[in-house]
Design a protein around this motif. Structure first.
Motif, PDB file in Angstrom:
ATOM      1  N   ALA A 114       5.177   6.583  -8.175  1.00 45.76           N
ATOM      2  CA  ALA A 114       4.051   6.912  -7.475  1.00 45.76           C
ATOM      3  C   ALA A 114       4.541   7.515  -6.164  1.00 45.76           C
ATOM      4  O   ALA A 114       5.393   7.333  -5.548  1.00 45.76           O
ATOM      5  CB  ALA A 114       2.951   5.807  -6.935  1.00 45.76           C
ATOM      6  N   ASP A 115       3.691   8.754  -5.714  1.00 46.57           N
ATOM      7  CA  ASP A 115       4.257   9.563  -4.610  1.00 46.57           C
ATOM      8  C   ASP A 115       5.685  10.482  -4.773  1.00 46.57           C
ATOM      9  O   ASP A 115       6.011  11.138  -4.077  1.00 46.57           O
ATOM     10  CB  ASP A 115       4.255   8.542  -3.341  1.00 46.57           C
ATOM     11  N   ASN A 117       3.714  13.043  -8.431  1.00 49.93           N
ATOM     12  CA  ASN A 117       2.881  12.072  -8.908  1.00 49.93           C
ATOM     13  C   ASN A 117       2.037  11.560  -7.814  1.00 49.93           C
ATOM     14  O   ASN A 117       2.335  10.988  -6.979  1.00 49.93           O
ATOM     15  CB  ASN A 117       3.943  11.004  -9.503  1.00 49.93           C
ATOM     16  N   THR A 118       0.637  12.075  -7.865  1.00 50.67           N
ATOM     17  CA  THR A 118      -0.362  11.732  -6.852  1.00 50.67           C
ATOM     18  C   THR A 118      -1.183  10.541  -7.343  1.00 50.67           C
ATOM     19  O   THR A 118      -2.146   9.958  -6.738  1.00 50.67           O
ATOM     20  CB  THR A 118      -1.289  12.879  -6.391  1.00 50.67           C
ATOM     21  N   ALA A 124       0.930  -1.105   0.039  1.00 45.52           N
ATOM     22  CA  ALA A 124      -0.146   0.092   0.111  1.00 45.52           C
ATOM     23  C   ALA A 124       0.946   1.090   0.168  1.00 45.52           C
ATOM     24  O   ALA A 124       1.950   1.205   0.721  1.00 45.52           O
ATOM     25  CB  ALA A 124      -0.915  -0.090   1.266  1.00 45.52           C
ATOM     26  N   MET A 125       0.342   2.236  -0.584  1.00 41.37           N
ATOM     27  CA  MET A 125       1.213   3.555  -0.898  1.00 41.37           C
ATOM     28  C   MET A 125       0.146   4.757  -0.495  1.00 41.37           C
ATOM     29  O   MET A 125      -1.011   4.628  -0.227  1.00 41.37           O
ATOM     30  CB  MET A 125       1.739   3.721  -2.299  1.00 41.37           C
ATOM     31  N   ALA A 126       0.734   5.890  -0.275  1.00 41.28           N
ATOM     32  CA  ALA A 126      -0.214   7.028  -0.086  1.00 41.28           C
ATOM     33  C   ALA A 126      -1.159   7.227  -1.109  1.00 41.28           C
ATOM     34  O   ALA A 126      -2.368   7.696  -0.752  1.00 41.28           O
ATOM     35  CB  ALA A 126       0.632   8.224   0.182  1.00 41.28           C
ATOM     36  N   ASN A 168      -2.734  10.887 -11.944  1.00 40.17           N
ATOM     37  CA  ASN A 168      -2.939  12.103 -11.012  1.00 40.17           C
ATOM     38  C   ASN A 168      -1.937  12.934 -10.837  1.00 40.17           C
ATOM     39  O   ASN A 168      -0.777  12.086 -10.799  1.00 40.17           O
ATOM     40  CB  ASN A 168      -3.741  11.769  -9.543  1.00 40.17           C
ATOM     41  N   VAL A 169      -1.827  14.102 -10.677  1.00 46.47           N
ATOM     42  CA  VAL A 169      -0.723  15.104 -10.531  1.00 46.47           C
ATOM     43  C   VAL A 169      -0.852  16.075  -9.804  1.00 46.47           C
ATOM     44  O   VAL A 169      -1.972  16.676  -9.811  1.00 46.47           O
ATOM     45  CB  VAL A 169       0.037  15.297 -12.009  1.00 46.47           C
TER      46      VAL A 169
END
Length: 317
Positions: free
Chosen positions: A142-143, A85-86, A14-16, A57-58
């Motif tokens: 990611a993140d 990079n969200t 799992a990531m943010a 998402n960004v």
């Protein structure tokens, strides 16, 4: 009675931003029952595999603490932004400045975008990498984030107090669109890429403000003669006053004054002052000195609205 249970075979990291794109989630169910002979029986189901799709998402955010002070005609004026990079997969982002924005005083001319190659969050000319759209678009996990510097030239026609807005946009190279737009097979690990809430585009604004500080410099003199009057005769003491006043906005750097001792006069030792405080005549740690032929004082950076006053005395030969 049959009892059905489900077992997760693989638990993805799992990531943010959520589970990583391309992760396979596998699930096997189990049915149990007791047969006619009274024996327990367990039957596994087929395995169901689901691949997690990539969300595009960004986020772009200015990292300057406030307006960046600049001067008319200045070049390589730096605005700083963070691009993050969200989404939940690795993605490349296309960067672009926007200067033609209504409501501000002028449009800067952006000369380059620069990527923070050494990741110290400070623009380092000759070290950080100049960005070329389509050639070195930053690829972010990611993140992950990267600092981006926007370098601009300020028009020479700008005046004190004028303010300009420059935006930075970051666009997902895989694609953009309304949230939920699908790019089949374009995500990490062969997953689909799904446009997230940001529409695949991030944007934020930075500001320049023109600080046109200038210096007004005035010299005056008073005379005290040996008889209590104000006549300029041999033996009279001349007190010179040098007044430097900074006007406009912002500040000036390295402000200094100098004045040669007039011919036919002699400097009065120990008479040099700054803001009414005595300075030594030698070149040391204080702001002033007498060189043998002239006086000098150094003020460093002085903000608009402030002044510096230097006085010294000479005696008419």
């Amino acid at each position: 009675m049959a009892i059905v249970s489900a077992t997760i075979v693989f638990s993805p990291p799992a990531m943010a931003t959520g589970t990583s794109a391309g992760t396979t989630i596998s699930n096997i169910a189990t049915a149990t029952y007791t047969n006619a002979g009274g024996q327990p029986v367990s039957i596994p189901s087929n395995k169901v595999d689901l691949k997690v799709d990539e969300v595009l998402n960004v986020k772009v955010a200015s990292t300057d603490p406030g307006d960046v002070s600049t001067a008319s005609g200045s070049t390589n004026q730096v605005l700083s932004f963070s691009v993050t990079n969200t989404g939940n997969g690795s993605e490349a982002f296309r960067l672009a400045p926007v200067n033609a924005i209504g409501g501000d005083s002028f449009d800067p001319a952006t000369t380059s975008l620069v990527l923070d190659t050494n990741h110290n969050n400070v623009y380092d000319p000759g070290v950080d990498t100049v960005y070329a759209a389509g050639s070195n678009d930053p690829v972010l996990a990611a993140d992950a984030s990267i600092r981006v510097f926007v370098l601009s030239t300020i028009p020479g026609t700008t005046t004190d107090g004028q303010r300009a807005q420059t935006d930075l946009t970051a666009t997902a190279v895989t694609g953009t669109g309304a949230p939920g737009t699908v790019f089949a097979g374009a995500g990490d690990g062969g997953s689909d890429a799904i446009v997230g809430a940001s529409t695949g585009v991030g944007r934020d604004k930075g500001f320049y403000i023109v600080s046109a500080a200038t210096v007004a410099f005035v010299k005056s003199a008073t005379v005290a003669d040996p008889f209590g009057g104000t006549k300029s005769i041999p033996g009279s003491i001349i007190t010179y006053t040098l007044l430097a006043t900074v006007t406009g906005s912002g500040a000036v750097a390295n402000l200094a004054v100098g004045d040669p001792v007039p011919a036919t006069t002699t400097y009065v030792p120990g008479s040099l002052t700054l803001q009414g405080t005595a300075l030594t005549d030698t070149a040391d740690t204080d702001a002033g000195e007498f060189t043998g032929t002239s006086v000098a004082a150094r003020f460093g950076t002085v903000a608009a609205g402030q002044s510096r006053t230097v006085t010294f005395k000479t005696k008419i030969n």
